[in-house]
Scaffold this active site. Structure first.
Site, PDB file in Angstrom:
ATOM      1  N   ASP A  10       0.863  -1.179   0.000  1.00 43.83           N
ATOM      2  CA  ASP A  10       0.000   0.000   0.000  1.00 43.83           C
ATOM      3  C   ASP A  10       0.905   1.235   0.000  1.00 43.83           C
ATOM      4  OD1 ASP A  10      -3.035   0.657   1.844  1.00 43.83           O
ATOM      5  OD2 ASP A  10      -1.889   1.956   0.531  1.00 43.83           O
ATOM      6  N   ASP A 111      -3.015   2.540  -5.778  1.00 49.35           N
ATOM      7  CA  ASP A 111      -1.985   2.559  -4.740  1.00 49.35           C
ATOM      8  C   ASP A 111      -1.861   1.251  -3.961  1.00 49.35           C
ATOM      9  OD1 ASP A 111      -4.339   2.697  -3.326  1.00 49.35           O
ATOM     10  OD2 ASP A 111      -3.570   4.103  -1.859  1.00 49.35           O
ATOM     11  N   GLU A 112      -2.520   0.179  -4.416  1.00 47.04           N
ATOM     12  CA  GLU A 112      -2.355  -1.057  -3.645  1.00 47.04           C
ATOM     13  C   GLU A 112      -2.461  -2.323  -4.482  1.00 47.04           C
ATOM     14  OE1 GLU A 112      -5.540  -2.230  -0.952  1.00 47.04           O
ATOM     15  OE2 GLU A 112      -6.596  -0.396  -1.487  1.00 47.04           O
TER      16      GLU A 112
END
Length: 364
Positions: A10, A111-112
DNA sequence: GACTAGTGTCGAC
DNA sequence: TTACGGTCGACACTAGTC
């Protein structure tokens, strides 16, 4: 079954870090990435904020006005409009760095990502920890970004773990740690348990994970339905069997906007709706999809919602089909409408791939 | 009962 | 004290059909 080892990555305050990449002098200042609505002024919400801004209580989801209030003493704050195309571009680059560490790679969002690293770590949590550190190092060297990593026997725990120490964290939960680790958590730390679920439990005087454990699965199913009840029962015990899989194809596409002013006037709403149809249609073409259902979404000025949808006879990619169906749904929905509409949206779903189709057509 | 369609709610990012 | 985006997926619940 063999021990699985799952890693969750993350990126910390991703959008704000992306802005710092293209403008490094932002690093010493509070950075607030904003999604301004079409209403103008400071109408809109905070997408994310860097840690300097967070010290002032600014976090994602806050209204921009409220964030400005909190940061009124920092005249060096950067309030930047979100540039999702740019973030997507960087995300793709960065994910390619991470991918090679995985047996199976699952992209979740800009973002992950989840990585099944069972084979690559030879099912050893020690080796998995080394892989996690390697990922963080390589990301830092090649992109100057920090990220947080969680490692555990399943997706659920890895997600909780990556969030446990932020920014720049690395948390491992081995099977032996699970029970101790879960005791430290609040109910809201469980992904999928949000404010409503928390409130519903509180009504039954359940406020902690331990208290929730005292509810048997039937009680939870009674309260939340079959799937959700079972999920909660397992999740609070750290149990999760969801496999890491490559991301499934998109199931729906939509466009929504905040109106310049609240309204129940059909002509005004229709004009906005038709604009959204055009934008949505471009997205459909870009994705090479056909759709077989059209829906509209009305958010009233008390923030309650109204949705209407309709299945079509056949899959299509025709713009007029979206326009015709959505305006008809809008007309129907406005009968006896008394609450003004604040936001309006249009959606296509039941998507199918155009690629195969076009190949077949070109074949003949 | 199983399945489909439609509406609304919740949650994540 | 309030202030409030855009996009997507999952699922509960209901009604109708076969």
């Amino acid at each position: 079954m063999d021990q699985r080892i799952i890693l969750h990555v993350d990126f910390d305050y991703f959008y704000a870090q992306c802005e710092e990449v293209r403008k490094p002098d932002l690093k010493t200042k509070p950075v607030v990435v904003c999604m301004f609505s079409d209403r103008g002024g400071d109408s809109g919400a905070v997408a994310t904020a860097n840690y300097t801004a967070r010290e002032f209580g600014v976090k994602s989801g806050l209204s921009i006005q409220f964030a400005k209030q909190k940061l009124k003493d920092r005249d060096d704050t950067a309030f930047l409009p979100a540039d999702f195309e740019y973030y997507s571009e960087l995300s793709e680059k960065y994910m390619n760095i991470i991918k090679k560490f995985a047996d199976i790679f699952e992209y979740v969002g800009r973002d992950e990502a989840y990585l099944d690293i069972s084979e690559k770590s030879e099912r050893s949590f020690t080796k998995a920890g080394h892989i996690g550190q390697q990922i963080k190092n390589e990301i830092r060297e090649k992109t100057k970004l920090t990220c947080s990593v969680g490692i555990s026997p399943n997706k659920l725990l890895s997600k909780i773990a990556s969030d446990y120490k932020k920014p720049d964290g690395l948390t491992t939960i081995t099977p032996d740690d699970v029970s101790e680790f879960m005791k430290k958590l609040e109910i809201r730390d469980i992904p999928g348990i949000g404010i409503k679920t928390e409130q519903k439990l509180a009504e039954e005087h359940i406020q902690t994970i331990n208290e929730t454990r005292n509810l048997d699965v039937f009680t939870l199913i009674n309260m939340f339905g079959r799937k959700t009840g079972t999920y909660i029962h397992n999740a609070i015990r750290g149990i999760d069997d969801e496999p890491v899989t490559v991301r499934a194809p998109t199931l729906q596409l939509s466009k929504i906007t905040t109106l310049k002013e609240d309204s129940i006037d059909y002509t005004f709403l229709e004009r906005n709706m038709l604009e959204l149809c055009e934008k949505l249609h471009s997205a459909v073409l870009k994705e090479n999809k056909m759709f077989r259902a059209v829906g509209i979404h009305l958010i009233q000025n008390d923030l309650s919602t109204k949705t209407r949808s309709r299945m079509l006879k056949n899959p299509t990619l025709n713009l007029d089909e979206i326009k015709k169906t959505s305006t008809q749904l809008l007309k129907d929905a406005l009968v006896e409408q008394t609450i003004p509409i604040r936001r309006i949206g249009v959606k296509v779903s039941e998507l199918s791939d155009l690629e195969g189709q076009s190949n077949i057509t070109s074949y003949f």
